[in-house]
Design a protein around this motif. Structure first.
Motif, PDB file in Angstrom:
ATOM      1  N   ILE A 127      30.623 -28.681  -7.818  1.00  0.00           N
ATOM      2  CA  ILE A 127      31.854 -28.925  -7.075  1.00  0.00           C
ATOM      3  C   ILE A 127      33.063 -28.624  -7.966  1.00  0.00           C
ATOM      4  N   PRO A 128      34.040 -27.839  -7.497  1.00  0.00           N
ATOM      5  CA  PRO A 128      35.242 -27.566  -8.301  1.00  0.00           C
ATOM      6  C   PRO A 128      36.169 -28.779  -8.364  1.00  0.00           C
ATOM      7  N   GLN A 129      37.148 -28.697  -9.246  1.00  0.00           N
ATOM      8  CA  GLN A 129      38.133 -29.770  -9.373  1.00  0.00           C
ATOM      9  C   GLN A 129      39.201 -29.690  -8.287  1.00  0.00           C
ATOM     10  N   ALA A 130      39.490 -28.473  -7.846  1.00  0.00           N
ATOM     11  CA  ALA A 130      40.511 -28.259  -6.818  1.00  0.00           C
ATOM     12  C   ALA A 130      40.246 -26.915  -6.146  1.00  0.00           C
ATOM     13  N   VAL A 131      40.785 -26.780  -4.944  1.00  0.00           N
ATOM     14  CA  VAL A 131      40.649 -25.529  -4.183  1.00  0.00           C
ATOM     15  C   VAL A 131      42.043 -25.085  -3.735  1.00  0.00           C
ATOM     16  N   GLU A 132      42.384 -23.846  -4.040  1.00  0.00           N
ATOM     17  CA  GLU A 132      43.654 -23.264  -3.604  1.00  0.00           C
ATOM     18  C   GLU A 132      43.379 -22.327  -2.427  1.00  0.00           C
ATOM     19  N   VAL A 133      44.085 -22.558  -1.332  1.00  0.00           N
ATOM     20  CA  VAL A 133      43.902 -21.770  -0.120  1.00  0.00           C
ATOM     21  C   VAL A 133      45.202 -21.034   0.206  1.00  0.00           C
ATOM     22  N   THR A 134      45.128 -19.723   0.382  1.00  0.00           N
ATOM     23  CA  THR A 134      46.287 -18.913   0.748  1.00  0.00           C
ATOM     24  C   THR A 134      45.989 -18.181   2.050  1.00  0.00           C
ATOM     25  N   ILE A 135      46.827 -18.422   3.040  1.00  0.00           N
ATOM     26  CA  ILE A 135      46.697 -17.757   4.333  1.00  0.00           C
ATOM     27  C   ILE A 135      47.907 -16.860   4.535  1.00  0.00           C
ATOM     28  N   GLU A 136      47.652 -15.604   4.829  1.00  0.00           N
ATOM     29  CA  GLU A 136      48.745 -14.672   5.105  1.00  0.00           C
ATOM     30  C   GLU A 136      48.807 -14.406   6.602  1.00  0.00           C
ATOM     31  N   ASN A 137      49.910 -14.839   7.196  1.00  0.00           N
ATOM     32  CA  ASN A 137      50.135 -14.667   8.624  1.00  0.00           C
ATOM     33  C   ASN A 137      51.145 -13.552   8.850  1.00  0.00           C
ATOM     34  N   GLU A 138      50.972 -12.817   9.947  1.00  0.00           N
ATOM     35  CA  GLU A 138      51.847 -11.671  10.237  1.00  0.00           C
ATOM     36  C   GLU A 138      53.309 -12.086  10.346  1.00  0.00           C
ATOM     37  N   ARG A 139      53.583 -13.273  10.869  1.00  0.00           N
ATOM     38  CA  ARG A 139      54.955 -13.727  11.069  1.00  0.00           C
ATOM     39  C   ARG A 139      55.435 -14.667   9.958  1.00  0.00           C
ATOM     40  N   LEU A 140      54.556 -15.561   9.499  1.00  0.00           N
ATOM     41  CA  LEU A 140      54.968 -16.563   8.517  1.00  0.00           C
ATOM     42  C   LEU A 140      54.844 -16.083   7.076  1.00  0.00           C
ATOM     43  N   GLY A 141      54.144 -14.975   6.863  1.00  0.00           N
ATOM     44  CA  GLY A 141      53.953 -14.491   5.500  1.00  0.00           C
ATOM     45  C   GLY A 141      52.828 -15.249   4.810  1.00  0.00           C
ATOM     46  N   ARG A 142      52.882 -15.315   3.478  1.00  0.00           N
ATOM     47  CA  ARG A 142      51.844 -15.975   2.689  1.00  0.00           C
ATOM     48  C   ARG A 142      52.187 -17.456   2.506  1.00  0.00           C
ATOM     49  N   VAL A 143      51.240 -18.290   2.859  1.00  0.00           N
ATOM     50  CA  VAL A 143      51.412 -19.740   2.713  1.00  0.00           C
ATOM     51  C   VAL A 143      50.249 -20.261   1.876  1.00  0.00           C
ATOM     52  N   THR A 144      50.559 -20.981   0.794  1.00  0.00           N
ATOM     53  CA  THR A 144      49.533 -21.462  -0.132  1.00  0.00           C
ATOM     54  C   THR A 144      49.537 -22.984  -0.188  1.00  0.00           C
ATOM     55  N   ARG A 145      48.348 -23.564  -0.182  1.00  0.00           N
ATOM     56  CA  ARG A 145      48.189 -25.014  -0.342  1.00  0.00           C
ATOM     57  C   ARG A 145      47.105 -25.276  -1.386  1.00  0.00           C
TER      58      ARG A 145
END
Length: 204
Positions: free
Chosen positions: A177-195
């Motif tokens: 199991i990792p310590q943390a997970v970074e998720v990046t979603i690129e949407n056509e209108r909203l651009g790149r959003v990272t959590r």
């Protein structure tokens, strides 16, 4: 001079008044139309943002309820509690708790653990989930569309040495199991959003 003579507007004065009224009406309509378009654009943006936040909430819930439980896939191969490889269609797959059983009678006993995954299909972010952990050959996941107009879905995993990995598990590593997970979603209108989601100590 006849004091009883009626006074009125000339044709030219009436035409000028009508022209002024038409110009003012056009200006008023243009302003109102602009406001309505702006409002519609804001509402659309708010709707897209709300859907994005909901999708991240679902992803966060799955990640933060991860358990250290490997499974067997439909081919009988063992898959770790969390799996993510660039060359696979399913971007991430994991075992987690939080799958409540609404029918806890003896006839419908099932695990509270669930196997879920995320993939991109036809520019849609789709959440997959299975009713069983160890699958039979004909086991098929159920699908739920979370977002539309998705250009990319990227993941990074923070290991115990504080190094970022683009795939999980690491090669030749016993870390499940990792310590943390970074998720990046690129949407056509909203651009790149990272959590960034911290992974609690996994339950056994």
């Amino acid at each position: 001079m006849n004091k009883n003579r009626f006074c009125g507007f000339t044709l030219i004065e009436i035409m000028i008044a009508v022209a002024v009224f038409a110009v003012m009406s056009a200006m008023a309509y243009g302003g109102l139309n602009s406001v309505m378009k702006s409002r519609a654009g804001l509402d659309e943006h708010a709707t897209r943002l709300s859907k994005m936040q909901k999708a991240f909430s679902i992803i966060e819930r799955d990640i933060q309820q991860i358990v250290s439980r490997s499974i067997r896939d439909q081919y009988g191969d063992i898959k770790e509690a969390l799996v993510s490889h660039d060359y696979e269609d399913i971007k991430i797959e994991l075992t987690h708790t939080g799958w409540r059983n609404p029918f806890p009678s003896e006839k419908r006993v099932r695990s509270v653990l669930q196997r879920s995954g995320y993939t991109i299909k036809d520019e849609q972010l789709v959440r997959l989930y299975w009713f069983e952990l160890d699958r039979g050959y004909e086991s098929k996941p159920f699908e739920s569309v979370l977002l539309d107009n998705i250009k990319s879905f990227e993941l990074r995993f923070l290991d115990k040495d504080k190094q970022w990995q683009t795939q999980w598990p690491k090669l030749n590593s016993q870390e499940v199991i990792p310590q943390a997970v970074e998720v990046t979603i690129e949407n056509e209108r909203l651009g790149r959003v990272t959590r960034l989601f911290r992974v609690p100590a996994p339950q056994q």
